[in-house]
Design a protein around this motif. Structure first.
Motif, PDB file in Angstrom:
ATOM      1  N   VAL A 163       0.668  -1.380  -0.169  1.00 47.70           N
ATOM      2  CA  VAL A 163      -0.096  -0.147   0.031  1.00 47.70           C
ATOM      3  C   VAL A 163       1.016   1.154   0.317  1.00 47.70           C
ATOM      4  O   VAL A 163       0.635   2.062  -0.664  1.00 47.70           O
ATOM      5  CB  VAL A 163      -0.905   0.213   0.968  1.00 47.70           C
ATOM      6  N   GLY A 164       1.917   1.014   0.934  1.00 53.02           N
ATOM      7  CA  GLY A 164       2.130   1.955   1.317  1.00 53.02           C
ATOM      8  C   GLY A 164       3.647   2.462   0.080  1.00 53.02           C
ATOM      9  O   GLY A 164       3.323   3.579  -0.735  1.00 53.02           O
TER      10      GLY A 164
ATOM     11  N   ALA B 111      -0.096   8.452   3.998  1.00 53.64           N
ATOM     12  CA  ALA B 111      -1.498   9.002   3.631  1.00 53.64           C
ATOM     13  C   ALA B 111      -1.292  10.317   3.398  1.00 53.64           C
ATOM     14  O   ALA B 111      -1.694  10.789   2.775  1.00 53.64           O
ATOM     15  CB  ALA B 111      -1.881   9.470   5.332  1.00 53.64           C
ATOM     16  N   LEU B 112       0.330  10.941   3.754  1.00 53.27           N
ATOM     17  CA  LEU B 112       0.984  11.336   3.168  1.00 53.27           C
ATOM     18  C   LEU B 112       1.799  11.500   1.373  1.00 53.27           C
ATOM     19  O   LEU B 112       0.825  12.997   0.360  1.00 53.27           O
ATOM     20  CB  LEU B 112       2.725  11.900   3.223  1.00 53.27           C
TER      21      LEU B 112
ATOM     22  N   TYR C 231      -3.826  14.238  -4.475  1.00 49.05           N
ATOM     23  CA  TYR C 231      -5.071  15.046  -4.252  1.00 49.05           C
ATOM     24  C   TYR C 231      -4.897  16.614  -3.442  1.00 49.05           C
ATOM     25  O   TYR C 231      -5.651  17.362  -4.977  1.00 49.05           O
ATOM     26  CB  TYR C 231      -5.860  14.924  -2.203  1.00 49.05           C
ATOM     27  N   VAL C 232      -3.554  16.959  -3.100  1.00 50.36           N
ATOM     28  CA  VAL C 232      -3.647  18.934  -3.614  1.00 50.36           C
ATOM     29  C   VAL C 232      -2.894  18.793  -4.701  1.00 50.36           C
ATOM     30  O   VAL C 232      -3.246  20.074  -5.470  1.00 50.36           O
ATOM     31  CB  VAL C 232      -2.234  18.792  -2.789  1.00 50.36           C
ATOM     32  N   LEU C 233      -2.222  18.623  -5.767  1.00 50.60           N
ATOM     33  CA  LEU C 233      -1.055  18.567  -6.856  1.00 50.60           C
ATOM     34  C   LEU C 233      -2.610  18.520  -8.023  1.00 50.60           C
ATOM     35  O   LEU C 233      -2.369  18.638  -8.550  1.00 50.60           O
ATOM     36  CB  LEU C 233      -0.826  17.273  -6.634  1.00 50.60           C
ATOM     37  N   LEU C 234      -3.746  17.475  -7.012  1.00 54.13           N
ATOM     38  CA  LEU C 234      -4.795  17.553  -8.403  1.00 54.13           C
ATOM     39  C   LEU C 234      -5.629  18.426  -8.411  1.00 54.13           C
ATOM     40  O   LEU C 234      -6.291  19.056  -9.557  1.00 54.13           O
ATOM     41  CB  LEU C 234      -5.602  16.197  -8.289  1.00 54.13           C
ATOM     42  N   LYS C 235      -6.033  19.023  -7.728  1.00 56.84           N
ATOM     43  CA  LYS C 235      -6.665  20.475  -7.105  1.00 56.84           C
ATOM     44  C   LYS C 235      -5.992  21.010  -8.032  1.00 56.84           C
ATOM     45  O   LYS C 235      -7.182  22.186  -8.132  1.00 56.84           O
ATOM     46  CB  LYS C 235      -7.587  19.786  -5.657  1.00 56.84           C
TER      47      LYS C 235
END
Length: 276
Positions: A158-159, A261-262, A268-272
Motif C-alpha cells: 500500500v505504501g 497518508a502523505l 489530491y492537493v496536486l490534482l486539485k
C-alpha cells in the motif's frame, strides 16, 4: 466506493498492457513454488526446499519477502494507470461526468488497496499450500504464528503503490515516473552516505535513513535467509554472528502509514491545484 472501484477495474482490464502485467505479477508469485526444485551441487545434491525455507512459520517471512520484490511489476501498472488518464484524457472526461477530484484520487487509492489485499491473500494461499506440502511442522499453533509478516507485506505494498500513484500524478508520464522512483532510491542511499561520512555517525545516519519512504518500506520485511538454521550453523562454525532482528515492529508500521497518508494527500492537493 464500489462504483469507483468498478470504474478503475474496467479501465485496467480494457488496457492490454496492464492486463498482461497484472497476470504476470500473480503468475510470478505462483512461481515461488519453483524454488523448491532448485538443487545445490553438494554431494548428491541438496534441494533448497530441504533447507527448511517452506517450513512453518518461516515460510510467511520468506514468501512475503520474495513476493515484495515482485511489486515492481504492479508499480508499472500504477504509474501507467495515471499516465493513461492524462494521455487518453479520461481524467478530464471523468471530471466532466461528475466525478470530483477527491473521488478520482480515492478511486486510485482504493485500487491500490484492493490489489495489495488481493496480493496478500494470494501469497497467503500459495504459502499455505507450499507449507502443507513441504513443512516439517504442521501443528496449528505453529502454522498460524508469524502471520505479522503478511500484514507487513500488505502495508508495504500500500505504501509503495501510494508513492507510485503520487509520482504518476506528479510526472504524468510512466517512464519518467519510474525513472524518478529509481532516482529517489539512489538519493536515499547518497543521503545516507553523506550523513554517515561527513555529518554524523553511521549509526545515527542509519536511524535517519529508516525514516525515509523507500527505506522504511524495505525495513518492514528484513531478508530471511540468515534466519535459516542451516545458515546459522555454518556461520557459527566459521565464527560469524548472525543474530539479527527479524521481527516486525509497530513503529515501522507507523512510519510507512505516515508516508502513505502523505502521498495520497499530496496526490489530491496536486490534482486539485492543477489545471486539467
Amino acid at each position: 466506493m464500489v462504483r469507483l472501484l468498478q470504474i478503475e477495474f474496467i479501465k485496467l482490464w480494457n488496457n492490454r498492457a496492464s492486463k498482461i502485467l497484472i497476470l504476470s505479477y500473480f503468475i510470478l508469485i505462483c512461481c515461488i513454488a519453483l524454488i523448491a526444485a532448485i538443487k545445490f551441487p553438494f554431494g548428491e545434491g541438496i534441494l533448497l526446499a530441504d533447507l527448511g525455507i517452506f517450513n512453518f512459520p518461516y515460510i510467511w517471512h520468506h514468501n512475503s519477502f520474495i513476493a515484495a520484490i515482485l511489486k515492481l511489476f504492479f508499480a508499472i501498472v500504477v504509474v501507467s494507470m495515471m499516465a493513461n488518464e492524462y494521455s487518453n484524457k479520461t481524467i478530464k472526461q471523468n471530471l466532466i461526468d461528475g466525478l470530483s477530484k477527491k473521488e478520482f484520487v480515492l478511486s486510485k487509492f482504493l485500487t491500490v488497496i484492493s490489489f495489495s489485499l488481493i496480493s496478500t491473500v494470494f501469497v497467503f494461499v500459495v504459502s499455505m499450500i507450499l507449507g502443507l506440502i513441504y513443512s516439517d511442522y504442521n501443528e496449528v499453533s505453529i502454522i498460524f504464528s508469524d502471520m505479522e509478516f503478511l500484514l507487513a507485506f500488505f502495508i508495504k505494498l500500500v505504501g509503495f503503490f501510494s508513492f507510485c500513484l503520487f509520482l504518476g500524478i506528479f510526472v504524468k508520464r510512466s517512464a519518467f515516473a519510474l525513472g524518478f522512483l529509481i532516482l529517489w532510491a539512489v538519493f536515499e542511499q547518497i543521503l545516507f552516505g553523506i550523513l554517515g561520512w561527513q555529518i554524523t555517525s553511521w549509526e545515527t545516519a542509519s536511524k535517519i535513513k529508516s525514516f525515509l519512504p523507500l527505506e522504511s518500506m524495505a525495513n518492514l520485511i528484513n531478508e530471511p535467509y540468515t534466519r535459516l538454521s542451516a545458515v546459522q550453523n555454518v556461520a557459527n562454525q566459521i565464527g560469524e554472528n548472525l543474530n539479527f532482528d527479524y521481527a516486525v515492529h509497530w513503529h515501522e508500521f507507523l512510519i510507512v502509514l505516515f508516508w502513505t497518508a502523505l502521498f495520497v494527500y499530496l496526490s489530491y492537493v496536486l490534482l486539485k491545484k492543477r489545471d486539467l
